[in-house]
Design an enzyme around this catalytic site. Sequence first.
Site, short mmCIF file in Angstrom:
data_model
loop_
_atom_site.label_atom_id
_atom_site.label_comp_id
_atom_site.label_asym_id
_atom_site.label_seq_id
_atom_site.Cartn_x
_atom_site.Cartn_y
_atom_site.Cartn_z
N ARG A 166 0.82 -1.22 0.00
CA ARG A 166 0.00 0.00 0.00
C ARG A 166 0.86 1.27 0.00
O ARG A 166 0.43 2.32 -0.47
CB ARG A 166 -0.96 0.02 1.19
CG ARG A 166 -0.27 0.12 2.53
CD ARG A 166 -1.26 0.26 3.66
NE ARG A 166 -0.68 -0.17 4.91
CZ ARG A 166 -0.83 0.49 6.05
NH1 ARG A 166 -1.55 1.59 6.11
NH2 ARG A 166 -0.29 0.04 7.15
N SER B 15 -4.45 5.65 5.52
CA SER B 15 -4.20 4.21 5.42
C SER B 15 -3.85 3.78 4.01
O SER B 15 -3.01 2.91 3.81
CB SER B 15 -5.44 3.43 5.88
OG SER B 15 -5.74 3.74 7.22
N GLU C 157 -18.46 4.59 -0.23
CA GLU C 157 -17.66 3.92 -1.27
C GLU C 157 -18.40 3.82 -2.60
O GLU C 157 -17.77 3.80 -3.66
CB GLU C 157 -17.25 2.53 -0.80
CG GLU C 157 -16.33 2.54 0.42
CD GLU C 157 -17.08 2.74 1.74
OE1 GLU C 157 -18.34 2.67 1.74
OE2 GLU C 157 -16.41 2.97 2.77
N PHE D 209 -14.42 -2.99 1.23
CA PHE D 209 -15.41 -1.96 0.87
C PHE D 209 -15.22 -1.49 -0.57
O PHE D 209 -16.18 -1.21 -1.28
CB PHE D 209 -15.31 -0.77 1.82
CG PHE D 209 -15.22 -1.17 3.27
CD1 PHE D 209 -16.20 -1.96 3.85
CD2 PHE D 209 -14.15 -0.77 4.05
CE1 PHE D 209 -16.11 -2.35 5.17
CE2 PHE D 209 -14.04 -1.15 5.38
CZ PHE D 209 -15.02 -1.94 5.95
N HIS E 110 -5.37 -3.17 2.11
CA HIS E 110 -5.85 -4.01 3.22
C HIS E 110 -6.62 -5.24 2.74
O HIS E 110 -7.66 -5.61 3.30
CB HIS E 110 -6.71 -3.19 4.19
CG HIS E 110 -5.94 -2.13 4.93
ND1 HIS E 110 -5.31 -1.09 4.29
CD2 HIS E 110 -5.69 -1.96 6.24
CE1 HIS E 110 -4.70 -0.32 5.17
NE2 HIS E 110 -4.90 -0.82 6.37
N ASP F 53 -7.61 -6.61 12.88
CA ASP F 53 -8.96 -6.09 12.63
C ASP F 53 -9.96 -7.22 12.39
O ASP F 53 -11.17 -7.02 12.53
CB ASP F 53 -8.97 -5.13 11.44
CG ASP F 53 -8.66 -3.69 11.86
OD1 ASP F 53 -8.56 -3.45 13.08
OD2 ASP F 53 -8.53 -2.82 10.98
N ARG G 224 -1.87 -4.35 3.62
CA ARG G 224 -1.50 -3.50 4.75
C ARG G 224 -0.12 -3.83 5.31
O ARG G 224 0.63 -2.94 5.71
CB ARG G 224 -2.53 -3.69 5.87
CG ARG G 224 -2.11 -3.09 7.20
CD ARG G 224 -3.15 -3.35 8.30
NE ARG G 224 -2.69 -2.82 9.57
CZ ARG G 224 -2.01 -3.52 10.47
NH1 ARG G 224 -1.73 -4.80 10.24
NH2 ARG G 224 -1.63 -2.97 11.59
#
Lengths: 273, 325
Positions: B17, B44, B68, B93, B119, B127, B177
């Site tokens: 990322r 992020s 989104e 998402f 991610h 998470d 991530r």
Amino acid sequence: MDTQGLERRAREMRVDIVKMIAEAGSGHPGGSLSCIDILTALYFGGVMAYDPADPKRADRDRFVLAKGHAAPALYATLAHAGFFPREELMTLRKLGSRLQGHPDSNLCPGVEVSTGSLGQGLSIAAGMAAGLRLDGSASRVFALLGDGECQEGQVWEAAMFAAHQKLGHLVAIIDNNELQIDGCIHDVCDPGDLAARFAAFGWDVRLVDGHDLAALVAALQEAKADDGAAPKAIVARTVKGKGVPFMEDQAGWHGKAPNAEELAEALAALEAA
Amino acid sequence: MTMLATPEEKAVKRATRAAYGATLAELAAEGVPVVAVDADLTGSTTTAKFAAAAPGNAERLFNCGIAEQNMMDVAAGLSLTGKVAFTGSFAVFGTGRAYDQIRNTVCYADLDVKVCPTHAGISVGPDGGTHQMLEDVSLMRGLPNMRVLVPADYASARAALRLAAATPGPVYVRLGRASVPAVYGEGAALSLGGANVLREGGDVTLVANGVEVTEALKAADILAAEGIEAEVIDAYSVKPLDGETILTSLGKTGCAVVAEEHSIHGGLGSAVAELCAEQRPTPLRLVGMRDRFGKSGEFAELLAYFEMDAAAIADAARAVRAKRG
């Protein structure tokens, strides 16, 4: 074009709409007839800049048919505006036709973007307005939404975004015929007072009779000329199936083609108007 | 031969990322009309770094807030004014929440929108299952007009993003991530429909992408200690797939393990299985998530727990060799 000329053009396009849907054997007459006066005002009332000889001309205004099922209304408009021959209208929904059941921008000249899944058009139009602003363009973006479509949450994501981004060159027109497939919008799942809701999201809102061509042209011209930072919404009060008496205000004519007998009756009513 | 990372480069771990914002900034500096559209995750996804990299970039980053669906179609609209529009958010998402927008607008109209959420996969870690997207490649691969790239490390993520920008139409780039070791040296290049043979061997083929490339290379070391020479292929281009490179390898080895940080349904494993079913029926074993959701834990723990680590790939390789004709 004067108001009488616009009314004549709208009547001709209503004839084309019912004929092409009858020929196709399927399609959406109700919402096409409710929004055809709005399209007439946009394309023939001197509101939108466009060039059928050069559909991608950089300085054109953009139109997004968010309620993509009203494709017959858009096709009639584009044919009358000279983007393709009127005879092609009778190929609607047939294999190999450029006139798909819902508009396809890779096939049909004058269609800015493919639509059909409700709720997406206002976001696309907002993206266009943001992109044109980056380029320093003065072009306007017009999006035509259904009132039932405003039940889609994404419409309000777009409303929030456009106001936050101060997309003052974006004009949303709501075809407020108050009917959707399952009945009256207020009975199915009430989207409330749409004018108040757009205003609450920070939009400049105008109300207009969606079948009064002089009033429509005036409201659209005013929205186009307004350089204020707020995006503009025009809630156009309309009648589903307008111009064909047996279709008027009937949810059942949302997505049904007239048979031969019904077509004759529709054409007779439009001739007499 | 592909430019592989030196031992010094391998020692530096970076997240794929992190290549996102940096590469967008590079492209903008080169005059590519990029815009970034994000959804409250600019830190992020690192698009905030793109915005901060040069004057003029900030107005080319559109933050849609937590919305989104709108993000995807705003990108569509931007692309219709000549921009190369990159979308962000997290993979769960940025593909799942916005699937209808990707299908009916981006892909149906064949727009210049690059779907590059971060991610993806179990490497999200603590998470947990709601945020560990394991079906995105499957969703994106099924869409006409969409191309799917799954880079293994920072250098190849940068190359994948540059390739996406240079390829007209929709492209999905899967980003992660976690900080991961370098596979490639700086300046690695990828091609649409390409794959890289990272290690040659004649006993079994290990096809992998994303973080599983590093696991496959480790598995090859484990197998080599047992006298099994594995050929390792980085199939970073899931669609189009480099069938020629894979089939050539299968011609030598006669069996393969396909490893991916994704469900075994619909991803790289399925793509290779489809290829083999039609062109060269070959014993295969699939390493990936087996019809379940992820859960909280550290990335390394989860790789072992879900049997997606080098040991699991080596086990699968031994098993599939036994099935060879």
